[in-house]
Structure formats: structure tokens, C-alpha cells
Design a protein around this motif. Structure first.
Motif, mmCIF file in Angstrom:
data_model
loop_
_atom_site.group_PDB
_atom_site.id
_atom_site.type_symbol
_atom_site.label_atom_id
_atom_site.label_comp_id
_atom_site.label_asym_id
_atom_site.label_seq_id
_atom_site.Cartn_x
_atom_site.Cartn_y
_atom_site.Cartn_z
ATOM 1 N N CYS A 142 0.811 -1.227 0.000
ATOM 2 C CA CYS A 142 0.000 0.000 0.000
ATOM 3 C C CYS A 142 0.838 1.268 0.000
ATOM 4 O O CYS A 142 0.355 2.321 -0.402
ATOM 5 N N CYS A 180 -9.590 -2.707 -2.974
ATOM 6 C CA CYS A 180 -8.308 -2.694 -3.681
ATOM 7 C C CYS A 180 -7.874 -4.095 -4.122
ATOM 8 O O CYS A 180 -6.688 -4.423 -4.097
ATOM 9 N N PRO A 371 -14.013 0.342 -4.656
ATOM 10 C CA PRO A 371 -12.681 0.886 -4.932
ATOM 11 C C PRO A 371 -12.784 2.290 -5.516
ATOM 12 O O PRO A 371 -13.759 2.632 -6.178
ATOM 13 N N THR A 373 -9.955 4.256 -7.496
ATOM 14 C CA THR A 373 -8.560 4.205 -7.911
ATOM 15 C C THR A 373 -8.044 5.598 -8.288
ATOM 16 O O THR A 373 -8.751 6.589 -8.140
#
Lengths: 485, 45
Positions: A142, A180, A371, A373
């Protein structure tokens, strides 16, 4: 003169700061408050995690750039919000604590006319007992430091495999409500390719573990996509890739505890199981940062600003899955209580998940969180910046720039292996990100043609090209604004 | 039954000349999808 304060210097915060600075006259102040001294291009962390890039390749220091571009930068972390000011300070402010330099440990009331909360998620490792990067043989990609540590551990294991050790590798999600999955998907394919490159692939058993109900859900309820001349489900495409790479999978798994080399998880069937491993990369759940907010009289008003993440113009009315609508998703990312506060990127509270929610037979929620992104983070940050610029220039509160994730396309260029001739990438685009079942009822809520997938060497080149293009853009080099978010 | 990647498909996926043209095609197509505009969902045109 207006003062715009941006909390966070990740993709959303940095995009907002750079567009505001470029478009606003110098008499307006743009202030970035972030505890991180570096900008990092997060999508390339995957390559740090397999040793094919160094952290220095994906980051650069923020302070010199901001000094050059006349953006005020405070290396500090936000602590609490005072959107009405207080008894002493008439202007709204954020209380921030410096984390480096001569002022380290001291707090400052950072006043603002407009506030952009782009603090992203807190990596909530604590939500899973025993899950911590570098402990119990688990790792994370991460951040670049996590990814670098992951590579060191993986490299050690590769050396042991070269000496004859058989190894088990577990990659996926480390919590029942983690998101994720795309990053974990990239990492598992890259690790698999690196093992082949080091000629130890036959020594490793690689397993995907995920809270997804189907492969290829990615927290987006999966997708029906064009694939060459065929129409294929994302689950079929991912299954095809995993079969091709010899990767096994565990689905509907809510990982709830990590011990040394053992992941404990609950299945949707209600069974409690374990999976052993020699190396694991498990994505934690994301959460809000636990900020508190106070009104002018010092009374707590956290629930006007936060619902875990920041409250924006979404419809948060609790309703069953069948009644969820694309209209529930926010368009302007403006807080409904304070019109000068916005939260683009990952900082806003989503109205609900995108994937169909599922509970185990024991009542545990095992559903991927939605998610958000880099691309939607950049787009939402830019539209927030554009709205604030119009509010300042025209002295009104009308918001003309809108961008719902239900009316926005996204590209996911997932690396499937590094190398100019041996590399591979899975290129997927989705339109819209949140499926619109009324507009596209026969294609699972998405527009075919604009929702497509393809696999091959070109995908790797594309991801590498995007890496260089977005770092160029982030460094605000000449004509950076011509590169879209 | 799970689909498999055939040897021919793998050749197409990894051939640098074919993939160079695919790279150009993908760049344009992705640009069209992601930079093709965005908007709200609540207003009825």
C-alpha cells in the motif's frame, strides 16, 4: 483574496493543488497540509514489491516543487475540524500538528475559505488481529516502504527456494470488507512471473484469497466486457488467467486473524478455516481517519462532517440492495452542511458498496468495499478544483462541474509481469464505474465497447508509459495539464 | 468450463510487432473512454 487549504498530497490532493495554482491568480493562496514529505505514484508500488523498481523511481519530494510553484506546504497532519471557527478565531480552520522540522509537535490553526479534504484512507491494519506489514510473514504494497519491505522478504524466500525450499504464497485481501482487489491481483501475477524469472516457480504454491464472491469482482460487482470479438465476464477472464498461471483461489473469505504463517478466515458458508503460508501480501481494510469536528461553541459536530469518511452529496439513506441506484452516488463531493468543504478521491463516504452485499451464515459481512482508484480520484479532485475556482471568480455557490462515478469511465491497467519483452498487462476499461442498471439493463449496468478487457505485452508498455506520464504531470513540468487525469 | 489461453493466442499476446500496434490502439481507445467526459446522473435531459 481566498485561501484554499488542501489536506493530503496524494493523487487527489496533488491534482487539486496543481490545478488550483495554475488557474487561480497569485493573490489567492493555495495551502497543502500533508504529513508525507514525498509524492508517490501508488500504482507503481507493485513493481517496488517485486524489486523491479526502487522507491526513488516512484516518488519525489513535495517541498521543492511547491516552493517553486508558489504553493504553501505544511508538513503536518490534520487533527480536528472547526468549520465555524471558535470563540477566538472567526474563520473556519483545521487544527494541524507538524510532524517534521523545527515546529514538530506544535499545532496550528490553519484557516481557510475553502477546504478540500483529500486525506484518503487510513490503512486499517488493526481491524484484522495480527495483520501488520512485516509481522507474521505478512506484507503490504500500500505504500512504497511497505512494498520495499515486501520485496526484501520475497527475495529472501526466493533465495531459500533456490536452495530447495518448497513455499506457499498467499496474496489477496486481509479483511472481510477490504477493497483494492486490483492491486492484489496485479501483485499475485507479478510475483508469479518473478518466480518464473528466478526459475523457482515449481517450488511455490500460489493462492489467491479474497472477500469477492466471484473472481474478477474487484469491488465493482464484476463486469460483462468485450474481449476481442467475444463478450466475457470478468470472472471468466480472471479464471482463465489464474488457470494459465497455475494460481489457485479461495473466494468469499473474510480474513479475521493472522498468526505466524497462518491466516484464519471465515467463509460465506459460515465455516472457519485456516491457510498456511511462507509469504503473504494481504490488503487491509480502509477506514476514515477518525477526525473530530466542533462548532463555534466547541460542541462536537463530527456527525455533520463524517460518516467514517467525509459526508458529501450522496444519498446515504439506508435501503436494500434492490433499491440501490446510480443516483445515490455523489456528483460534486461537497459537504451538505458546509458548502466550502469538499472531499474528492477516497476521502468521501460512499453511499454503499458497489458489489452485492453478502453475509456469512454467522452474520459477518463479507463484501468488498467500493474501490476508488487513481483515475476517479484525479477526476473528482479536478472537478472540485474547477468548482472552487468558479465560486471564487464569480462569487456564487453554483456548482457546474459534476462527475458521478455512475457517469464516469475508468481504466485499470493491471500489470501481469514486468519486462519490455516478457512483460504483460491486463488492460480493462469500465464505463460507468458504478453500474447503471436502468441505462444498460442487458449488459450488467455497463456499456459494452467502453467496457472491455485485453491481455498482452502492450498492457505492460501502457502501464509503464502511464507511470512516466503521470510522474511528469505530477512534477508539473511544461504542459503537464495536457495529460488527462 | 474454464477458458484456456491457446498457443496461438499467447503468440499474439507476446509478439512485439503485433503488440506495438495494439499499444497504439489501446492508448487511443482508453483515452476515448476515460477522457471522453463525465457528468452527473441526477438531471434528466
Amino acid at each position: 483574496m481566498s485561501r484554499i487549504v488542501i489536506l493530503g498530497a496524494g493523487i487527489a490532493g496533488h491534482v487539486a493543488a496543481s490545478h488550483l495554482r495554475r488557474k487561480l491568480p497569485k493573490e489567492h493562496e493555495v495551502v497543502v497540509v500533508s504529513p508525507n514529505s514525498n509524492y508517490q505514484w501508488i500504482p507503481s508500488n507493485i513493481w517496488v514489491g517485486i524489486g523491479r523498481m526502487k522507491p526513488k523511481d516512484i516518488l519525489f519530494p513535495l517541498a521543492p516543487l511547491y516552493a517553486k510553484k508558489h504553493i504553501d506546504y505544511k508538513q503536518a497532519k490534520a487533527i480536528s475540524f472547526y468549520p465555524e471557527g471558535d470563540a477566538e478565531e472567526v474563520k473556519p480552520y483545521v487544527l494541524a500538528e507538524y510532524v517534521a522540522g523545527a515546529n514538530k509537535g506544535t499545532t496550528e490553526k490553519v484557516t481557510y475559505d475553502y477546504l478540500i479534504n483529500a486525506t484518503g484512507p487510513k490503512l486499517n491494519f488493526e481491524a484484522t488481529e495480527g495483520l501488520s506489514p512485516g509481522k507474521n510473514k505478512t506484507h503490504s504494497v500500500c505504500t512504497y516502504t511497505h512494498a520495499d519491505e515486501a520485496w526484501n522478504a520475497l527475495n529472501d524466500l526466493i533465495q531459500q527456494m533456490k536452495q530447495g525450499k518448497k513455499a506457499k504464497i498467499l496474496i489477496g485481501t486481509g479483511h472481510a470488507k477490504a477493497t483494492c482487489q486490483g492491486a492484489a491481483f496485479e501483485y499475485i501475477l507479478n510475483v508469479e512471473q518473478e518466480l518464473r524469472r528466478h526459475k523457482v516457480r515449481d517450488m511455490a504454491q500460489i493462492t489467491w484469497i479474497s472477500n469477492e464472491y466471484h473472481l474478477g469482482d474487484f469491488g465493482m460487482d464484476g463486469m460483462l466486457m468485450s474481449y476481442g470479438s467475444n463478450i466475457m465476464k470478468s470472472s471468466e477472464m480472471v479464471e482463465m488467467i489464474f488457470e494459465d498461471r497455475g494460481i489457485s483461489w479461495i473466494l468469499g473469505a473474510g480474513v479475521n486473524k493472522i498468526e505466524d504463517g497462518v491466516a484464519q478466515y471465515e467463509t460465506l458458508e459460515g465455516d472457519y478455516k485456516t491457510e498456511s503460508y511462507d509469504f503473504a501480501m494481504l490488503i487491509p481494510s480502509f477506514s476514515g481517519h477518525g477526525f473530530k469536528a466542533y462548532n463555534k461553541d466547541g460542541e462536537e459536530i463530527t456527525n455533520k462532517l463524517f460518516k467514517g469518511f467525509m459526508i458529501v452529496d450522496a444519498d446515504y439513506t439506508p435501503k436494500p440492495y434492490e433499491e440501490w441506484s446510480v443516483q445515490d452516488w455523489p456528483e460534486t463531493y461537497q459537504n451538505p452542511s458546509y458548502s466550502n468543504i469538499f472531499a474528492p478521491g477516497i476521502a468521501f463516504a460512499p453511499p454503499h458498496s458497489i458489489s452485492k452485499p453478502r453475509k456469512s451464515k454467522n452474520g459477518t459481512d463479507i463484501t468488498p468495499a467500493p474501490p476508488r482508484t487513481g483515475m476517479p480520484s484525479g477526476i473528482t479532485a479536478k472537478l472540485v478544483a474547477d468548482n472552487i475556482i468558479e465560486m471564487i471568480k464569480h462569487s456564487n455557490n453554483e456548482l457546474h462541474h459534476k462527475g458521478s462515478m455512475g457517469n464516469m469511465g475508468a481504466a485499470c491497467i493491471a500489470s501481469a509481469g514486468f519486462g519490455m519483452t516478457k512483460g504483460s498487462g491486463v488492460s480493462i476499461t469500465t464505463y460507468p464505474i458504478v453500474p447503471d442498471y436502468n441505462k444498460y439493463p442487458d449488459t450488467q449496468g455497463r456499456k459494452l465497447g467502453k467496457t472491455f478487457g485485453t491481455i498482452g505485452l502492450a498492457g505492460h508498455w501502457l502501464k509503464l508509459a502511464l507511470h512516466h506520464a503521470f510522474i511528469y504531470k505530477a512534477k508539473m513540468k511544461p504542459f503537464w495539464w495536457l495529460i488527462p487525469e | 468450463m474454464t477458458r484456456r489461453i491457446s498457443k496461438y493466442k499467447r503468440f499474439l499476446m507476446m509478439n512485439p510487432i503485433i503488440q506495438f500496434f495494439k499499444f497504439i490502439y489501446l492508448s487511443i481507445k482508453i483515452m476515448i473512454v476515460v477522457a471522453g467526459g463525465h457528468g452527473g446522473t441526477r438531471e434528466i435531459n
